[in-house]
Design a protein around this motif. Sequence first.
Motif, PDB file in Angstrom:
ATOM      1  N   GLY A  51       0.802  -1.216   0.000  1.00  0.00           N
ATOM      2  CA  GLY A  51       0.000   0.000   0.000  1.00  0.00           C
ATOM      3  C   GLY A  51       0.836   1.268   0.000  1.00  0.00           C
ATOM      4  N   ASN A  52       1.933   1.259   0.733  1.00  0.00           N
ATOM      5  CA  ASN A  52       2.797   2.448   0.761  1.00  0.00           C
ATOM      6  C   ASN A  52       3.390   2.739  -0.614  1.00  0.00           C
ATOM      7  OD1 ASN A  52       2.343   2.821   3.500  1.00  0.00           O
ATOM      8  ND2 ASN A  52       4.056   1.498   4.089  1.00  0.00           N
ATOM      9  N   ALA A  53       3.845   1.683  -1.279  1.00  0.00           N
ATOM     10  CA  ALA A  53       4.420   1.874  -2.610  1.00  0.00           C
ATOM     11  C   ALA A  53       3.367   2.321  -3.609  1.00  0.00           C
ATOM     12  CB  ALA A  53       5.086   0.579  -3.078  1.00  0.00           C
ATOM     13  N   ALA A  54       2.178   1.733  -3.525  1.00  0.00           N
ATOM     14  CA  ALA A  54       1.116   2.100  -4.463  1.00  0.00           C
ATOM     15  C   ALA A  54       0.678   3.544  -4.251  1.00  0.00           C
ATOM     16  CB  ALA A  54      -0.069   1.144  -4.295  1.00  0.00           C
ATOM     17  N   ARG A  55       0.534   3.964  -3.010  1.00  0.00           N
ATOM     18  CA  ARG A  55       0.095   5.333  -2.751  1.00  0.00           C
ATOM     19  C   ARG A  55       1.157   6.336  -3.206  1.00  0.00           C
ATOM     20  NH1 ARG A  55      -1.798   6.867   3.211  1.00  0.00           N
ATOM     21  NH2 ARG A  55       0.347   6.158   3.644  1.00  0.00           N
ATOM     22  N   TRP A  58       0.931   6.503  -6.929  1.00  0.00           N
ATOM     23  CA  TRP A  58      -0.312   7.166  -7.339  1.00  0.00           C
ATOM     24  C   TRP A  58      -0.179   8.680  -7.209  1.00  0.00           C
ATOM     25  CZ3 TRP A  58      -4.550   5.220  -9.643  1.00  0.00           C
ATOM     26  CH2 TRP A  58      -5.688   6.014  -9.692  1.00  0.00           C
ATOM     27  N   GLN A  59       0.388   9.139  -6.122  1.00  0.00           N
ATOM     28  CA  GLN A  59       0.560  10.579  -5.930  1.00  0.00           C
ATOM     29  C   GLN A  59       1.576  11.162  -6.909  1.00  0.00           C
ATOM     30  OE1 GLN A  59       1.622  10.771  -1.803  1.00  0.00           O
ATOM     31  NE2 GLN A  59      -0.484  10.563  -1.070  1.00  0.00           N
ATOM     32  N   ARG A  60       2.589  10.403  -7.261  1.00  0.00           N
ATOM     33  CA  ARG A  60       3.626  10.903  -8.156  1.00  0.00           C
ATOM     34  C   ARG A  60       3.173  10.895  -9.609  1.00  0.00           C
ATOM     35  NH1 ARG A  60       7.084   7.724  -6.617  1.00  0.00           N
ATOM     36  NH2 ARG A  60       6.994   6.117  -8.218  1.00  0.00           N
ATOM     37  N   ARG A  61       2.379   9.914  -9.991  1.00  0.00           N
ATOM     38  CA  ARG A  61       2.023   9.756 -11.403  1.00  0.00           C
ATOM     39  C   ARG A  61       0.753  10.494 -11.786  1.00  0.00           C
ATOM     40  NH1 ARG A  61       4.135   5.152 -14.163  1.00  0.00           N
ATOM     41  NH2 ARG A  61       5.809   4.146 -12.995  1.00  0.00           N
ATOM     42  N   CYS A  62      -0.075  10.845 -10.817  1.00  0.00           N
ATOM     43  CA  CYS A  62      -1.358  11.465 -11.136  1.00  0.00           C
ATOM     44  C   CYS A  62      -1.203  12.974 -11.229  1.00  0.00           C
ATOM     45  CB  CYS A  62      -2.404  11.131 -10.081  1.00  0.00           C
ATOM     46  SG  CYS A  62      -2.975   9.421 -10.185  1.00  0.00           S
ATOM     47  N   ALA A  63      -1.650  13.542 -12.340  1.00  0.00           N
ATOM     48  CA  ALA A  63      -1.688  14.987 -12.545  1.00  0.00           C
ATOM     49  C   ALA A  63      -3.066  15.316 -13.110  1.00  0.00           C
ATOM     50  CB  ALA A  63      -0.590  15.438 -13.491  1.00  0.00           C
ATOM     51  N   TRP A  69      -0.943   3.655 -14.301  1.00  0.00           N
ATOM     52  CA  TRP A  69      -0.769   2.620 -13.288  1.00  0.00           C
ATOM     53  C   TRP A  69       0.646   2.055 -13.372  1.00  0.00           C
ATOM     54  CZ3 TRP A  69      -5.036  -0.942 -11.286  1.00  0.00           C
ATOM     55  CH2 TRP A  69      -6.171  -0.187 -10.966  1.00  0.00           C
ATOM     56  N   SER A  70       1.280   1.955 -12.218  1.00  0.00           N
ATOM     57  CA  SER A  70       2.601   1.335 -12.132  1.00  0.00           C
ATOM     58  C   SER A  70       2.445  -0.111 -11.690  1.00  0.00           C
ATOM     59  CB  SER A  70       3.476   2.100 -11.137  1.00  0.00           C
ATOM     60  OG  SER A  70       2.942   1.970  -9.824  1.00  0.00           O
ATOM     61  N   ASN A  71       3.561  -0.842 -11.667  1.00  0.00           N
ATOM     62  CA  ASN A  71       3.527  -2.220 -11.186  1.00  0.00           C
ATOM     63  C   ASN A  71       3.083  -2.286  -9.723  1.00  0.00           C
ATOM     64  OD1 ASN A  71       4.404  -3.240 -13.648  1.00  0.00           O
ATOM     65  ND2 ASN A  71       6.569  -3.103 -13.087  1.00  0.00           N
ATOM     66  N   ALA A  72       3.512  -1.302  -8.918  1.00  0.00           N
ATOM     67  CA  ALA A  72       3.130  -1.290  -7.507  1.00  0.00           C
ATOM     68  C   ALA A  72       1.621  -1.133  -7.353  1.00  0.00           C
ATOM     69  CB  ALA A  72       3.864  -0.175  -6.773  1.00  0.00           C
ATOM     70  N   ILE A  73       1.034  -0.241  -8.145  1.00  0.00           N
ATOM     71  CA  ILE A  73      -0.416  -0.035  -8.065  1.00  0.00           C
ATOM     72  C   ILE A  73      -1.159  -1.273  -8.553  1.00  0.00           C
ATOM     73  CG2 ILE A  73      -2.330   1.340  -8.948  1.00  0.00           C
ATOM     74  CD1 ILE A  73      -0.459   3.724  -9.067  1.00  0.00           C
ATOM     75  N   THR A  74      -0.650  -1.894  -9.614  1.00  0.00           N
ATOM     76  CA  THR A  74      -1.301  -3.092 -10.151  1.00  0.00           C
ATOM     77  C   THR A  74      -1.283  -4.228  -9.143  1.00  0.00           C
ATOM     78  OG1 THR A  74      -0.659  -2.453 -12.400  1.00  0.00           O
ATOM     79  CG2 THR A  74      -1.261  -4.751 -12.029  1.00  0.00           C
ATOM     80  N   LEU A  75      -0.147  -4.446  -8.480  1.00  0.00           N
ATOM     81  CA  LEU A  75      -0.054  -5.509  -7.476  1.00  0.00           C
ATOM     82  C   LEU A  75      -0.964  -5.223  -6.289  1.00  0.00           C
ATOM     83  CD1 LEU A  75       3.786  -6.261  -7.477  1.00  0.00           C
ATOM     84  CD2 LEU A  75       1.948  -7.710  -8.363  1.00  0.00           C
ATOM     85  N   TYR A  76      -0.988  -3.982  -5.870  1.00  0.00           N
ATOM     86  CA  TYR A  76      -1.862  -3.599  -4.763  1.00  0.00           C
ATOM     87  C   TYR A  76      -3.326  -3.845  -5.126  1.00  0.00           C
ATOM     88  CZ  TYR A  76      -4.363  -0.533  -1.539  1.00  0.00           C
ATOM     89  OH  TYR A  76      -5.240  -0.025  -0.613  1.00  0.00           O
ATOM     90  N   HIS A  77      -3.693  -3.411  -6.312  1.00  0.00           N
ATOM     91  CA  HIS A  77      -5.065  -3.613  -6.781  1.00  0.00           C
ATOM     92  C   HIS A  77      -5.398  -5.095  -6.872  1.00  0.00           C
ATOM     93  CE1 HIS A  77      -8.253  -4.004  -9.866  1.00  0.00           C
ATOM     94  NE2 HIS A  77      -8.725  -2.900  -9.314  1.00  0.00           N
ATOM     95  N   ALA A  78      -4.459  -5.909  -7.354  1.00  0.00           N
ATOM     96  CA  ALA A  78      -4.696  -7.350  -7.473  1.00  0.00           C
ATOM     97  C   ALA A  78      -4.888  -7.992  -6.104  1.00  0.00           C
ATOM     98  CB  ALA A  78      -3.537  -8.006  -8.212  1.00  0.00           C
TER      99      ALA A  78
END
Length: 276
Positions: A51-55, A58-63, A69-78
């Motif tokens: 969750g820490n990596a995904a968040r 998410w904050q860095r990539r979202c504008a 979606w990064s690999n961290a977000i995908t794994l978290y979502h999965a």
Amino acid sequence: MTAFAVDPTVRPRPARMWRAVLRLHRAALIGWAVLVTAVSGGLLWAYGPGGNAARADWQRRCAGDACSWSNAITLYHAAYTVAEVLIGWVPYLAAVWAGTFVARELQRGTARLVWTQGVSPTRWLATSLAVPAALLTAGSTVLVLLHRLLFDAHKVPLSWNPWNDETFTANGTLAIVHPLLGLAIGTLAGFLQRHALTAAGLAIAATGLALTTLGFARPHLWPTAARGSVVRTDSYVGYQPGFHFWPLQLVETGIALALAALLLATAFTLLRRRTS
């Protein structure tokens, strides 16, 4: 010969049937422990490093509205999604177990053998259901607490809605009572169908019908508001504010428990009629 006096007030110690139930269903118990451990591990991973990596990503990539979606977000979502799916399967697993158990015991005559060993039919069924019900309740409670811990800590992606069916169920008491409802449905199915496979099929179909009906009725269980989060079914769209979460949970929980009690009462009535 010496005669020994026997105190008429002393009675033989009743057999502890719950131990026999645990030994008889050792494989199901191990499977349930593995499922709870696996889902708990996935939720804890998503709560911590995942969750820490995904968040952070998410904050860095979202504008604005442009998010990748990064690999961290995908794994978290999965991990989150698989956990909710597995939690949603538990009522069906409980229904299949109860249906096959009751049908097999009646078909093979094992239940009648137990009844000749000083165990009444009512006690046999009550103990056979109380043990798995306690284990289901304990394991499901752990999963709900971990799910709520994760949901409150990381809301990634931000579009996730607490009113989604899977999230709504796993986030409250419904994830605890739905397995008990499945257990009751499977028990009655075992009495109605003496063959294990047909009882399992009937249990799955009836559990799906019951849970689907409760899902369609959910938006109508509490008055809607003019503003709030969207609660949607195929034929209904309404708005529920966040503070309606627990009233809806508790009302549906009460309905599920009442239905489970009615089904179990029917099963015990059938048992008494067949053994009287």
